[in-house]
Design a protein around this motif. Structure first.
Motif, PDB file in Angstrom:
ATOM      1  N   UNK A  30     -31.282 -40.017 -17.337  1.00  0.00           N
ATOM      2  CA  UNK A  30     -32.084 -38.960 -17.956  1.00  0.00           C
ATOM      3  C   UNK A  30     -31.185 -38.245 -18.958  1.00  0.00           C
ATOM      4  N   UNK A  31     -31.699 -37.978 -20.154  1.00  0.00           N
ATOM      5  CA  UNK A  31     -30.860 -37.417 -21.210  1.00  0.00           C
ATOM      6  C   UNK A  31     -31.532 -36.259 -21.925  1.00  0.00           C
ATOM      7  N   UNK A  32     -30.716 -35.390 -22.474  1.00  0.00           N
ATOM      8  CA  UNK A  32     -31.166 -34.388 -23.421  1.00  0.00           C
ATOM      9  C   UNK A  32     -30.016 -34.113 -24.381  1.00  0.00           C
ATOM     10  N   UNK A  33     -30.313 -33.460 -25.495  1.00  0.00           N
ATOM     11  CA  UNK A  33     -29.284 -33.227 -26.511  1.00  0.00           C
ATOM     12  C   UNK A  33     -29.335 -31.805 -27.049  1.00  0.00           C
ATOM     13  N   UNK A  34     -28.179 -31.365 -27.537  1.00  0.00           N
ATOM     14  CA  UNK A  34     -28.057 -30.078 -28.214  1.00  0.00           C
ATOM     15  C   UNK A  34     -27.445 -30.334 -29.589  1.00  0.00           C
ATOM     16  N   UNK A  45     -34.500 -38.814 -31.482  1.00  0.00           N
ATOM     17  CA  UNK A  45     -34.559 -39.103 -30.043  1.00  0.00           C
ATOM     18  C   UNK A  45     -33.175 -39.045 -29.398  1.00  0.00           C
ATOM     19  N   UNK A  46     -33.151 -38.687 -28.120  1.00  0.00           N
ATOM     20  CA  UNK A  46     -31.886 -38.645 -27.379  1.00  0.00           C
ATOM     21  C   UNK A  46     -31.219 -40.019 -27.374  1.00  0.00           C
ATOM     22  N   UNK A  47     -32.033 -41.072 -27.271  1.00  0.00           N
ATOM     23  CA  UNK A  47     -31.457 -42.423 -27.202  1.00  0.00           C
ATOM     24  C   UNK A  47     -30.780 -42.813 -28.514  1.00  0.00           C
ATOM     25  N   UNK A  48     -31.239 -42.235 -29.648  1.00  0.00           N
ATOM     26  CA  UNK A  48     -30.557 -42.480 -30.919  1.00  0.00           C
ATOM     27  C   UNK A  48     -29.163 -41.878 -30.888  1.00  0.00           C
ATOM     28  N   UNK A  87     -24.015 -33.494 -32.271  1.00  0.00           N
ATOM     29  CA  UNK A  87     -24.935 -33.436 -31.131  1.00  0.00           C
ATOM     30  C   UNK A  87     -24.135 -33.551 -29.846  1.00  0.00           C
ATOM     31  N   UNK A  88     -24.533 -32.788 -28.857  1.00  0.00           N
ATOM     32  CA  UNK A  88     -23.969 -32.916 -27.514  1.00  0.00           C
ATOM     33  C   UNK A  88     -25.000 -33.643 -26.669  1.00  0.00           C
ATOM     34  N   UNK A  89     -24.621 -34.799 -26.163  1.00  0.00           N
ATOM     35  CA  UNK A  89     -25.505 -35.583 -25.304  1.00  0.00           C
ATOM     36  C   UNK A  89     -25.190 -35.266 -23.849  1.00  0.00           C
ATOM     37  N   UNK A  90     -26.212 -34.879 -23.105  1.00  0.00           N
ATOM     38  CA  UNK A  90     -26.073 -34.553 -21.685  1.00  0.00           C
ATOM     39  C   UNK A  90     -26.874 -35.572 -20.887  1.00  0.00           C
TER      40      UNK A  90
END
Length: 234
Positions: A152-156, A123-126, A38-41
């Protein structure tokens, strides 16, 4: 230039403050969709904005009530991180890799979001926990020592061969603090310390939460982040 640097440069040139590459290969396929990485942004909320919310804690609730949220920084950065994830999924797909953006729209459109229970499988926080960024607070948000909960986060999710670092799951550093519980006028928070494996429902009643973000703003770790700027200026 290696792929990690290329991704970092692309995302940061478009406004990302944080980019992390996270191993999720050990998770169940219902959570990671058979993707190993996962890429966390992340984008950081500004001290100025958070300072204004500290002085006017009903600001966000009023924005939501009047449905005028398009100029709100929290809303803007949530949409921007989603857009960065969508961009990166296309970027990686064009390079021949599989990639899946976990933007709000994409997980809804592809059936990866459980609307009945207001839940997403990953979840992004995971992902942020696995990246070693912090722990989950009594407000059910990520807490970091540097920025508090002001991220603020999102993931790929992807199969691109990215180098990741492994971190042990953290423990909560909230202790006896109940600031977030005390400022929650919705009564959504139960006041329990998070630990790995604890059910979300033991921490928060998501159906009671109105996303007023008072808990985010008044978390002592967020307030510490705000005050550090003031300390530098005085």
């Amino acid at each position: 230039m290696n792929l990690e640097n290329e991704i970092q440069n692309e995302l940061k040139s478009r406004g990302a403050d944080l980019v992390h590459f996270v191993d999720i290969s050990h998770l169940h396929k219902k959570h990671n969709k058979n993707f190993p990485v996962a890429i966390l942004v992340g984008m950081i909320l500004s001290r100025k904005y958070l300072g204004e919310l500290t002085l006017n804690p009903d600001y966000v609730a009023e924005k939501i009530r009047t449905k005028i949220v398009k100029n709100d920084e929290f809303e803007i950065k949530e949409k921007q991180t989603d857009a960065l994830a969508d961009f990166m999924a296309v970027f990686l797909t064009n390079k021949g890799y599989r990639a899946y953006s976990q933007s709000e729209k994409n997980i809804a459109d592809t059936g990866f979001y459980d609307f009945n229970n207001n839940r997403t499988p990953l979840p992004h926080k995971t992902v942020a926990l696995l990246a070693g960024l912090g722990w989950i607070g009594k407000h059910n948000l990520l807490v970091t020592r540097e920025f508090g909960s002001a991220i603020s986060m999102c993931t790929v999710l992807t199969d691109a061969p990215l180098k990741t670092k492994a971190f042990p799951l953290p423990t909560s550093s909230c202790g006896n603090c109940k600031v977030c519980v005390d400022v929650c006028t919705d009564g959504a928070l139960h006041g329990n310390n998070w630990k790995p494996g604890l059910e979300r429902e033991k921490i928060i009643d998501v159906n009671q939460c109105t996303t007023c973000i008072k808990c985010l703003v008044f978390c002592p770790w967020t307030q510490k982040y705000i005050s550090e700027k003031e300390a530098v200026e005085t």
